[in-house]
Motif scaffolding. Structure first.
Motif, PDB file in Angstrom:
ATOM      1  N   GLU A  36       8.281  -8.667  42.601  1.00 53.21           N
ATOM      2  CA  GLU A  36       7.535  -7.410  42.727  1.00 53.21           C
ATOM      3  C   GLU A  36       6.994  -6.895  41.395  1.00 53.21           C
ATOM      4  O   GLU A  36       6.155  -5.983  41.362  1.00 53.21           O
ATOM      5  N   LEU A  37       7.468  -7.456  40.275  1.00 52.48           N
ATOM      6  CA  LEU A  37       6.956  -7.024  38.980  1.00 52.48           C
ATOM      7  C   LEU A  37       5.525  -7.530  38.794  1.00 52.48           C
ATOM      8  O   LEU A  37       5.220  -8.685  39.107  1.00 52.48           O
ATOM      9  N   PRO A  38       4.621  -6.697  38.270  1.00 47.16           N
ATOM     10  CA  PRO A  38       3.234  -7.146  38.085  1.00 47.16           C
ATOM     11  C   PRO A  38       3.144  -8.225  37.018  1.00 47.16           C
ATOM     12  O   PRO A  38       3.855  -8.201  36.018  1.00 47.16           O
ATOM     13  N   ARG A  39       2.257  -9.181  37.243  1.00 46.58           N
ATOM     14  CA  ARG A  39       2.015 -10.232  36.268  1.00 46.58           C
ATOM     15  C   ARG A  39       1.026  -9.738  35.212  1.00 46.58           C
ATOM     16  O   ARG A  39       0.387  -8.714  35.368  1.00 46.58           O
ATOM     17  N   VAL A  40       0.948 -10.506  34.152  1.00 40.49           N
ATOM     18  CA  VAL A  40       0.220 -10.028  32.977  1.00 40.49           C
ATOM     19  C   VAL A  40      -1.255  -9.794  33.281  1.00 40.49           C
ATOM     20  O   VAL A  40      -1.890  -8.900  32.695  1.00 40.49           O
ATOM     21  N   PHE A  41      -1.846 -10.551  34.220  1.00 42.83           N
ATOM     22  CA  PHE A  41      -3.256 -10.335  34.533  1.00 42.83           C
ATOM     23  C   PHE A  41      -3.465  -8.965  35.167  1.00 42.83           C
ATOM     24  O   PHE A  41      -4.448  -8.272  34.883  1.00 42.83           O
ATOM     25  N   GLN A  42      -2.521  -8.547  36.031  1.00 42.53           N
ATOM     26  CA  GLN A  42      -2.612  -7.215  36.616  1.00 42.53           C
ATOM     27  C   GLN A  42      -2.412  -6.146  35.549  1.00 42.53           C
ATOM     28  O   GLN A  42      -3.071  -5.105  35.567  1.00 42.53           O
ATOM     29  N   VAL A  43      -1.491  -6.421  34.642  1.00 41.44           N
ATOM     30  CA  VAL A  43      -1.210  -5.447  33.575  1.00 41.44           C
ATOM     31  C   VAL A  43      -2.434  -5.263  32.686  1.00 41.44           C
ATOM     32  O   VAL A  43      -2.810  -4.131  32.337  1.00 41.44           O
ATOM     33  N   ILE A  44      -3.083  -6.361  32.299  1.00 40.37           N
ATOM     34  CA  ILE A  44      -4.283  -6.264  31.461  1.00 40.37           C
ATOM     35  C   ILE A  44      -5.366  -5.475  32.183  1.00 40.37           C
ATOM     36  O   ILE A  44      -6.063  -4.644  31.586  1.00 40.37           O
ATOM     37  N   HIS A  45      -5.501  -5.694  33.484  1.00 44.66           N
ATOM     38  CA  HIS A  45      -6.502  -4.940  34.250  1.00 44.66           C
ATOM     39  C   HIS A  45      -6.182  -3.454  34.237  1.00 44.66           C
ATOM     40  O   HIS A  45      -7.082  -2.612  34.086  1.00 44.66           O
ATOM     41  N   GLY A  46      -4.897  -3.093  34.383  1.00 46.65           N
ATOM     42  CA  GLY A  46      -4.530  -1.678  34.340  1.00 46.65           C
ATOM     43  C   GLY A  46      -4.788  -1.054  32.980  1.00 46.65           C
ATOM     44  O   GLY A  46      -5.253   0.087  32.883  1.00 46.65           O
ATOM     45  N   VAL A  47      -4.491  -1.791  31.893  1.00 45.15           N
ATOM     46  CA  VAL A  47      -4.750  -1.266  30.547  1.00 45.15           C
ATOM     47  C   VAL A  47      -6.251  -1.087  30.333  1.00 45.15           C
ATOM     48  O   VAL A  47      -6.696  -0.076  29.770  1.00 45.15           O
ATOM     49  N   MET A  48      -7.056  -2.045  30.793  1.00 46.36           N
ATOM     50  CA  MET A  48      -8.514  -1.930  30.656  1.00 46.36           C
ATOM     51  C   MET A  48      -9.036  -0.695  31.390  1.00 46.36           C
ATOM     52  O   MET A  48      -9.976  -0.040  30.930  1.00 46.36           O
ATOM     53  N   ARG A  49      -8.416  -0.376  32.526  1.00 50.94           N
ATOM     54  CA  ARG A  49      -8.866   0.777  33.298  1.00 50.94           C
ATOM     55  C   ARG A  49      -8.549   2.095  32.578  1.00 50.94           C
ATOM     56  O   ARG A  49      -9.294   3.066  32.677  1.00 50.94           O
ATOM     57  N   ASP A  50      -7.430   2.140  31.839  1.00 48.09           N
ATOM     58  CA  ASP A  50      -6.966   3.401  31.254  1.00 48.09           C
ATOM     59  C   ASP A  50      -7.386   3.607  29.805  1.00 48.09           C
ATOM     60  O   ASP A  50      -7.329   4.729  29.316  1.00 48.09           O
TER      61      ASP A  50
END
Length: 350
Positions: A36-50
């Motif tokens: 259930e932990l997000p993978r790094v690609f999802q994390v990078i997408h979230g950082v790019m959004r914020d």
């Protein structure tokens, strides 16, 4: 920069140092990592959004161009990376130096960055860095350049111009909150430079001006103390205006004038509160509506909104009105500073 093609069942091997081009590779999460932990690609997408935009707010006075510094990129990335559980592990893969001129040193490096997500998987990025310095800072500069461009290109940090190349000269006006943040950063840099100087700055005159001699620590000059005393003793707005005009004509810096404005705002607020507490016979008490100095309140509101933006507080106006019973536009500088201090104490300052 090229991305290595990946097969879903078998990750690509990490490129070795003898590769003639720069590669990017993915290292999966270790065995047993929670699904259930997000993978790094999802994390990078979230950082790019914020992540917030970074304008060309710094000036190279020698070559006369504007640029974005590595400190600006790191400040923009710090909050979103913490919020999404992302961190970066740097590694120096290659390091070459050679003399340049009589005293210079030319440095070329290759940096390898592992961008980790909460699950433990990472994106491996390798980027070059190059710099020249006449002292011992060429390697530091090369590392800063590599980190800055890696952050901009991997996370696609928004910019205010069409290119992130430092040679671009034209940049549109940044938003108000970024201008305020840049102004504060410039003031901090100037204060550090002034503290590092062995002698105070002097003008071309034989004797320094009244505001040119830097005081030690928080000590004020005699003229500054005299003006503060006169501002506190001013019995009317007209008397205060004369004191402020005298300070401005003598070359007082903007932060000192803002300090005078805060004194005037506090005196006006105390006077109105006293008038509300002693209504005349037959009159209803005046509802609370703290006065504010336009200049001081505008500066305080700008700093408050910047702190709220850093803390990702989207409900600033509603929260402020719920606490103080009036909108931000009608609040005094003291109230705005008080609410900003609460946000920063809760972890909003970066």
């Amino acid at each position: 920069m090229t991305v290595t093609a990946l097969h879903p069942a078998q990750p690509a091997p990490v490129a070795e140092d003898d590769a003639s081009f720069i590669k990017t590779a993915y290292e999966p999460a270790p065995a047993g990592a929670p699904a259930e932990l997000p993978r790094v690609f999802q994390v990078i997408h979230g950082v790019m959004r914020d992540v917030m935009p970074v304008a060309k707010g710094q000036q190279n006075t020698q070559q006369n161009y504007k640029f974005r510094g590595v400190d600006d990129a790191m400040s923009a990335m710090a909050g979103p990376m913490r919020n999404h559980g992302c961190f970066i592990a740097p590694e120096l893969a290659e390091h070459h130096q050679r003399p340049r001129g009589d005293k210079g040193t030319h440095t070329v490096i290759k940096m390898r960055y592992r961008i980790y997500g909460p699950a433990g998987d990472c994106l491996l990025v390798t980027v070059p860095g190059e710099a020249m310095d006449t002292a011992d800072k060429s390697t530091n500069k090369a590392m800063s350049a590599a980190l800055k461009y890696m952050l901009f290109q991997v996370f696609m940090i928004p910019v205010d111009a069409r290119s992130i190349d430092d040679s671009d000269r034209d940049a549109p006006e940044p938003p108000a909150e970024h201008r305020a943040e840049h102004q504060r950063n410039q003031q901090r840099r100037q204060q550090r430079q002034q503290r590092g100087q062995q002698q105070p700055r002097r003008s071309n005159r034989a004797e320094p001006g009244p505001w040119e001699q830097q005081p030690q620590a928080d000590e004020l000059s005699p003229q500054a103390r005299q003006l503060l005393t006169a501002a506190q003793a001013a019995a009317s707005p007209e008397a205060f205006a004369k004191v402020r005009e005298r300070a401005a004509k003598s070359g007082a810096p903007a932060d000192f004038l803002a300090r005078l404005d805060r004194i005037d705002a506090e005196k006006r607020q105390a006077a109105q509160q006293g008038a509300r507490q002693t209504p005349q016979q037959g009159e209803q008490p005046t509802p609370p509506n703290p006065p504010k100095s336009p200049e001081a309140a505008a500066e305080a509101e700008n700093l408050l909104r910047l702190a709220a933006s850093r803390a990702h507080l989207a409900t600033l106006d509603a929260d402020f009105e719920r606490v103080y019973g009036l909108p931000i536009a009608q609040a005094a500088a003291a109230q705005l500073d008080q609410f900003r201090a609460k946000i920063e104490a809760a972890g909003g300052a970066q």
